[in-house]
Motif scaffolding. Structure first.
Motif, PDB file in Angstrom:
ATOM      1  N   GLN A   1       1.936   5.416  -1.856  1.00  0.00           N
ATOM      2  CA  GLN A   1       2.197   6.099  -2.782  1.00  0.00           C
ATOM      3  C   GLN A   1       3.814   6.347  -2.885  1.00  0.00           C
ATOM      4  O   GLN A   1       4.250   6.851  -1.702  1.00  0.00           O
ATOM      5  CB  GLN A   1       1.716   7.339  -2.941  1.00  0.00           C
ATOM      6  CG  GLN A   1       0.056   6.939  -3.370  1.00  0.00           C
ATOM      7  CD  GLN A   1      -0.263   6.201  -4.769  1.00  0.00           C
ATOM      8  OE1 GLN A   1       0.642   6.296  -5.576  1.00  0.00           O
ATOM      9  NE2 GLN A   1      -1.097   5.491  -4.884  1.00  0.00           N
ATOM     10  N   PRO A   2       4.534   6.259  -3.691  1.00  0.00           N
ATOM     11  CA  PRO A   2       4.157   5.466  -4.999  1.00  0.00           C
ATOM     12  C   PRO A   2       3.944   3.919  -4.932  1.00  0.00           C
ATOM     13  O   PRO A   2       4.395   3.448  -3.998  1.00  0.00           O
ATOM     14  CB  PRO A   2       5.288   5.478  -6.019  1.00  0.00           C
ATOM     15  CG  PRO A   2       6.473   5.726  -4.935  1.00  0.00           C
ATOM     16  CD  PRO A   2       5.946   6.708  -3.598  1.00  0.00           C
ATOM     17  N   PRO A   3       3.233   3.535  -5.772  1.00  0.00           N
ATOM     18  CA  PRO A   3       2.912   2.006  -5.554  1.00  0.00           C
ATOM     19  C   PRO A   3       4.237   1.097  -5.521  1.00  0.00           C
ATOM     20  O   PRO A   3       5.156   1.391  -6.354  1.00  0.00           O
ATOM     21  CB  PRO A   3       2.216   1.852  -6.840  1.00  0.00           C
ATOM     22  CG  PRO A   3       1.621   2.951  -7.708  1.00  0.00           C
ATOM     23  CD  PRO A   3       2.523   3.871  -6.948  1.00  0.00           C
TER      24      PRO A   3
ATOM     25  N   SER B   1       1.075  -1.118   0.009  1.00  0.00           N
ATOM     26  CA  SER B   1       0.015   0.099   0.033  1.00  0.00           C
ATOM     27  C   SER B   1       0.833   1.233   0.025  1.00  0.00           C
ATOM     28  O   SER B   1       2.051   1.433   0.213  1.00  0.00           O
ATOM     29  CB  SER B   1      -0.649   0.028   1.194  1.00  0.00           C
ATOM     30  OG  SER B   1      -0.015  -0.248   2.348  1.00  0.00           O
TER      31      SER B   1
END
Length: 142
Positions: free
Chosen positions: A61-63, A59
């Motif tokens: 951001q970024p992935p 989980s």
């Protein structure tokens, strides 16, 4: 005439949105809403040893994702899992760009009383701009 063309374009847009939503729902249902996304990035097989590299999406951001190597030993006609090894850090790889740059698999068969030791050395793509990681090695003992 223009209003008829605009109406057709609007209807097509609505239809595409509905089909897209249905496809997304079907994809989520197929993988399970609670299941993290995974993709296999490499497989190497020798006569008695096999390794499968998988990235599991994390989980945030970024992935990001976690790469694991599952080692298998042949037992008759089936492959039995020896264990899974973490490659690098948990959530240490970019989900979209991680691929295998190289994967070397070695199966050592020692004379008795030594046990065979199976190993891999892998280099993974960090990003296209940064290139490949340094070699990472893992070993499996029965």
């Amino acid at each position: 005439m223009i209003s008829g063309a605009l109406r057709r374009i609007a209807v097509m847009g609505v239809l595409l949105a509905v089909v897209g939503s249905a496809t997304t729902v079907a994809a989520i249902s197929a993988t399970g809403a609670g299941q993290p996304q995974q993709r296999q990035i490499a497989v190497a097989t020798l006569s008695g040893f096999k390794v499968v590299l998988t990235i599991t999406r994390g989980s945030g951001q970024p992935p990001v994702g976690t790469v694991t190597a599952a080692g298998y030993r042949r037992a008759g006609t089936v492959w039995q899992l020896i264990s899974r090894k973490l490659i690098g850090k948990a959530n240490g790889w970019f989900w979209f760009s991680t691929e295998t740059c190289s994967l070397t698999t070695t199966q050592f068969k020692g004379a008795a009383p030594t046990r065979p030791v199976d190993s891999i050395t892998v280099r993974l793509l960090i990003t296209p701009a940064l290139g490949c990681s340094l070699p990472i090695s893992e070993r499996w003992k029965p």
